[in-house]
Design a protein around this motif. Structure first.
Motif, PDB file in Angstrom:
ATOM      1  N   VAL A  73       0.832  -1.201   0.000  1.00 27.67           N
ATOM      2  CA  VAL A  73       0.000   0.000   0.000  1.00 27.67           C
ATOM      3  C   VAL A  73       0.867   1.251   0.000  1.00 27.67           C
ATOM      4  O   VAL A  73       0.589   2.225  -0.722  1.00 27.67           O
ATOM      5  N   ASN A  74       1.918   1.243   0.796  1.00 25.78           N
ATOM      6  CA  ASN A  74       2.786   2.414   0.851  1.00 25.78           C
ATOM      7  C   ASN A  74       3.382   2.715  -0.524  1.00 25.78           C
ATOM      8  O   ASN A  74       3.380   3.857  -0.994  1.00 25.78           O
ATOM      9  N   LYS A  75       3.861   1.673  -1.192  1.00 25.28           N
ATOM     10  CA  LYS A  75       4.461   1.852  -2.521  1.00 25.28           C
ATOM     11  C   LYS A  75       3.407   2.271  -3.548  1.00 25.28           C
ATOM     12  O   LYS A  75       3.652   3.164  -4.372  1.00 25.28           O
ATOM     13  N   TYR A  76       2.255   1.623  -3.510  1.00 29.25           N
ATOM     14  CA  TYR A  76       1.213   1.917  -4.488  1.00 29.25           C
ATOM     15  C   TYR A  76       0.791   3.384  -4.425  1.00 29.25           C
ATOM     16  O   TYR A  76       0.719   4.071  -5.452  1.00 29.25           O
ATOM     17  N   VAL A  77       0.527   3.874  -3.224  1.00 33.64           N
ATOM     18  CA  VAL A  77       0.079   5.257  -3.082  1.00 33.64           C
ATOM     19  C   VAL A  77       1.213   6.225  -3.395  1.00 33.64           C
ATOM     20  O   VAL A  77       1.013   7.224  -4.106  1.00 33.64           O
ATOM     21  N   ALA A 109      -1.748  10.049   3.262  1.00 33.96           N
ATOM     22  CA  ALA A 109      -2.068   9.286   4.470  1.00 33.96           C
ATOM     23  C   ALA A 109      -3.525   8.822   4.467  1.00 33.96           C
ATOM     24  O   ALA A 109      -3.836   7.689   4.868  1.00 33.96           O
ATOM     25  N   LEU A 110      -4.429   9.689   4.017  1.00 29.67           N
ATOM     26  CA  LEU A 110      -5.845   9.321   3.980  1.00 29.67           C
ATOM     27  C   LEU A 110      -6.097   8.171   3.016  1.00 29.67           C
ATOM     28  O   LEU A 110      -6.888   7.262   3.309  1.00 29.67           O
ATOM     29  N   LEU A 111      -5.435   8.180   1.861  1.00 31.82           N
ATOM     30  CA  LEU A 111      -5.643   7.103   0.896  1.00 31.82           C
ATOM     31  C   LEU A 111      -5.059   5.789   1.411  1.00 31.82           C
ATOM     32  O   LEU A 111      -5.677   4.724   1.244  1.00 31.82           O
ATOM     33  N   LYS A 112      -3.909   5.829   2.053  1.00 34.94           N
ATOM     34  CA  LYS A 112      -3.333   4.608   2.630  1.00 34.94           C
ATOM     35  C   LYS A 112      -4.263   4.046   3.706  1.00 34.94           C
ATOM     36  O   LYS A 112      -4.482   2.827   3.779  1.00 34.94           O
TER      37      LYS A 112
END
Length: 201
Positions: A73-77, A109-112
């Motif tokens: 998730v961190n990488k994707y966003v 941060a909100l999207l993650k």
């Protein structure tokens, strides 16, 4: 995009043994404090994102698979969203929103938070956090704190690395309460430190 799809898209497995070997250490939390104005504005426009979760407040057991979800998730966003100031996007100094392809640190941060919650992480483990950056400018910044049984981990749009909270150079200001996202708490002035500094990342 589902987390399984993010991993299948080519993200290599991150080594978990170093994380699992580090001391479990949680930040000291202080008194309740006023939520950021950006959060209040975001909730006025996205009420479903701000309701207290029905899931039991708990720390997620940090397995290699769960760690991989965080990296995915961190990488994707971080790869998908191009950092862009609110002033450039909206003509105002501060606006929190779920980004499509552009946004600033709070939006990352909100999207993650949303993607991890969609993948089954309890809301109480996903805490938007405000910090102060080091250096002469000492700018304000936002990250996502993820609570696990191994301690609190930081997902940051400024780095692909995931660190425990005590491994960053930030001064922590406030974050959401694990029991209610609309209650924000300050950080204690004295923070615990690991007995032995980690030597492996």
């Amino acid at each position: 995009m589902a987390i399984a799809g993010m991993v299948a898209a080519g993200l290599t497995l991150q080594p978990a043994h170093a994380f699992l070997a580090r001391p479990a250490l949680f930040a000291a939390i202080g008194a309740a404090t006023k939520p950021p104005a950006g959060w209040q504005q975001f909730c006025a426009e996205n009420a479903d994102e701000c309701r207290p979760g029905t899931d039991q407040v708990r720390d997620v057991v940090l397995t290699p698979e769960k760690l991989q979800e965080l990296y995915a998730v961190n990488k994707y966003v971080n790869d998908r969203v191009v950092w862009t100031s609110d002033d450039a996007l909206y003509g105002k100094a501060e606006r929190w929103t779920l980004p499509l392809d552009r946004g600033d640190c709070e939006d990352f941060a909100l999207l993650k938070r949303k993607l991890l919650a969609r993948a089954g992480w309890p809301q109480g483990s996903l805490l938007i956090t405000t910090v102060e950056e080091p250096g002469p400018g000492r700018g304000r910044h936002a990250v996502l704190t993820v609570r696990t049984d191994r301690g609190e981990m930081i997902l940051d749009n400024q780095t692909p690395e995931i660190l425990f909270w005590y491994e960053t150079n930030y001064r922590y200001l406030s974050r959401q309460s694990a029991s209610d996202p609309n209650v924000w708490v300050s950080f204690g002035t004295e923070q615990p430190k690991p007995a032995i500094a980690p030597t492996e990342r």
